[in-house]
Design an enzyme around this catalytic site. Sequence first.
Site, PDB file in Angstrom:
ATOM      1  N   ARG A 113       0.805  -1.225   0.000  1.00 57.71           N
ATOM      2  CA  ARG A 113       0.000   0.000   0.000  1.00 57.71           C
ATOM      3  C   ARG A 113       0.837   1.274   0.000  1.00 57.71           C
ATOM      4  NH1 ARG A 113      -2.936  -3.173   3.828  1.00 57.71           N
ATOM      5  NH2 ARG A 113      -4.855  -4.012   2.901  1.00 57.71           N
ATOM      6  N   LYS A 135       2.892  11.385 -10.805  1.00 57.10           N
ATOM      7  CA  LYS A 135       2.068  10.519 -11.651  1.00 57.10           C
ATOM      8  C   LYS A 135       2.835   9.232 -11.931  1.00 57.10           C
ATOM      9  CE  LYS A 135      -0.998  13.466 -14.390  1.00 57.10           C
ATOM     10  NZ  LYS A 135      -1.338  13.854 -15.785  1.00 57.10           N
ATOM     11  N   GLU A 177       9.348  18.068 -24.401  1.00 59.85           N
ATOM     12  CA  GLU A 177       8.587  18.419 -23.197  1.00 59.85           C
ATOM     13  C   GLU A 177       8.989  19.798 -22.678  1.00 59.85           C
ATOM     14  OE1 GLU A 177       6.055  17.092 -21.853  1.00 59.85           O
ATOM     15  OE2 GLU A 177       5.966  14.990 -22.417  1.00 59.85           O
ATOM     16  N   LYS A 213       6.951  23.017 -13.962  1.00 62.45           N
ATOM     17  CA  LYS A 213       6.111  21.902 -13.530  1.00 62.45           C
ATOM     18  C   LYS A 213       5.939  21.917 -12.020  1.00 62.45           C
ATOM     19  CE  LYS A 213       5.177  17.019 -14.127  1.00 62.45           C
ATOM     20  NZ  LYS A 213       5.530  15.762 -14.812  1.00 62.45           N
ATOM     21  N   GLU A 223      -4.549  16.968 -10.631  1.00 60.78           N
ATOM     22  CA  GLU A 223      -5.122  17.328 -11.924  1.00 60.78           C
ATOM     23  C   GLU A 223      -6.604  17.643 -11.847  1.00 60.78           C
ATOM     24  OE1 GLU A 223      -5.080  15.158 -16.140  1.00 60.78           O
ATOM     25  OE2 GLU A 223      -3.069  15.386 -15.308  1.00 60.78           O
ATOM     26  N   ARG A 227      -3.365  21.683 -13.499  1.00 60.85           N
ATOM     27  CA  ARG A 227      -2.369  20.702 -13.951  1.00 60.85           C
ATOM     28  C   ARG A 227      -2.696  20.128 -15.324  1.00 60.85           C
ATOM     29  NH1 ARG A 227       0.663  15.893 -10.451  1.00 60.85           N
ATOM     30  NH2 ARG A 227       1.884  15.118 -12.220  1.00 60.85           N
ATOM     31  N   ASN A 231      -0.812  18.618 -20.117  1.00 56.78           N
ATOM     32  CA  ASN A 231      -1.161  17.625 -21.131  1.00 56.78           C
ATOM     33  C   ASN A 231      -1.183  18.203 -22.545  1.00 56.78           C
ATOM     34  OD1 ASN A 231      -1.624  15.492 -19.231  1.00 56.78           O
ATOM     35  ND2 ASN A 231      -3.593  16.422 -18.733  1.00 56.78           N
ATOM     36  N   HIS A 234      -0.670  16.108 -25.709  1.00 54.73           N
ATOM     37  CA  HIS A 234      -0.663  14.697 -25.356  1.00 54.73           C
ATOM     38  C   HIS A 234      -1.909  13.936 -25.811  1.00 54.73           C
ATOM     39  CE1 HIS A 234       2.723  15.966 -22.974  1.00 54.73           C
ATOM     40  NE2 HIS A 234       2.939  14.748 -22.564  1.00 54.73           N
ATOM     41  N   HIS A 238      -0.733  10.909 -27.756  1.00 52.49           N
ATOM     42  CA  HIS A 238      -0.876   9.528 -27.294  1.00 52.49           C
ATOM     43  C   HIS A 238      -1.591   8.669 -28.334  1.00 52.49           C
ATOM     44  CE1 HIS A 238      -0.427  10.389 -22.689  1.00 52.49           C
ATOM     45  NE2 HIS A 238       0.727  10.298 -23.309  1.00 52.49           N
ATOM     46  N   HIS A 251       7.802   9.116 -27.609  1.00 57.84           N
ATOM     47  CA  HIS A 251       6.760   9.896 -26.936  1.00 57.84           C
ATOM     48  C   HIS A 251       6.851  11.384 -27.260  1.00 57.84           C
ATOM     49  CE1 HIS A 251       4.061  11.324 -23.787  1.00 57.84           C
ATOM     50  NE2 HIS A 251       5.028  12.125 -23.376  1.00 57.84           N
TER      51      HIS A 251
END
Length: 340
Positions: A113, A135, A177, A213, A223, A227, A231, A234, A238, A251
Amino acid sequence: MKLHMQTASAAYDIILERGVIGRIGEYIDLNRKVLILTDQNIPQKWIDIVSEQCDNSMVYKVPGGEDSKSMKVYEEVLNACLDFHMGRKDLMIAVGGGVIGDLCGFVAASYMRGIDFMSIPTTTLSQIDSSIGGKTAINLGKVKNIVGAFHQPKLVLVDLDTLSTLPDRHVKNGLVEAIKAGLIRDPELFELFEQDDYMEHLEEIIYRSLCMKRDVVSQDEKEGGLRKILNFGHTIGHGIEAYYNLETYYHGECVAMGMFYFLGDENLKERLLAICNRMGIPANAPIDVNAVYEVTTMDKKASGGLISTIWVDEIGKAYIKDVPQEEIRAILQGKSLDNK
């Protein structure tokens, strides 16, 4: 240089310094079991430098590439933690690029956990972006990062020396990025890429990207709003990655292609195109619009038939626009450079 990340759930330092990979113990407790997660493409010398500082460590290597962000490999790493008899107070260290960081973070988030992990990013992509923010995720089928958790690292060490062994295409891929960071929030950062000697400003580029960031994530860790601007590029990026089975284009290259769809100013498109051409970054690729659209409908940012898209009409002033999913198809058909 040191940056401090403060979020609602955690606080940690980001150290940007050459040679810091050899001084991990100055910043975090290594007097415990340490599982070093890396991949088969990472030069052995970086792995050795890390493992030699840990008295009770295990190195676990996974195959290089996006295929390692899978349920299968995720389970294998969990079993490695179990076989090493790791407890709740032990530590995982990610040594590698974005794939390793995402995988390591998700294993650490879910094993018992949640256990500690730290990141030593060795690519421009991970140093600039993916190593901070919390993330963590793996892919499911062709859908990127759809299974994961928010789990902040305890420490991030960014050592530019590790980039010395990185192939040029990987360097440029990660820098996309930073271009994104400039477009959405830092005009001066974007303008660095319009200079012929932009590579001479690499440390400043990475630092400014991390600052951007850090500032965004500290305000919106999970997010809920702001935030989402990270993206930019993206959503369709993606989709292009998935269309090419996460193989043909990297990427960052796909994010670059994706950004063109959401630039609301033609002059800005021309400026970005000039940067891509200078860097050897592809600005577009042949796609099947319907196939790419189908992937975007499974995007994490899709909700209630709407999808949050990020637009830039003026450098440094990104904004969020929720549009019907079907509108993405129209964007794919009408806003590309010359895709059919």
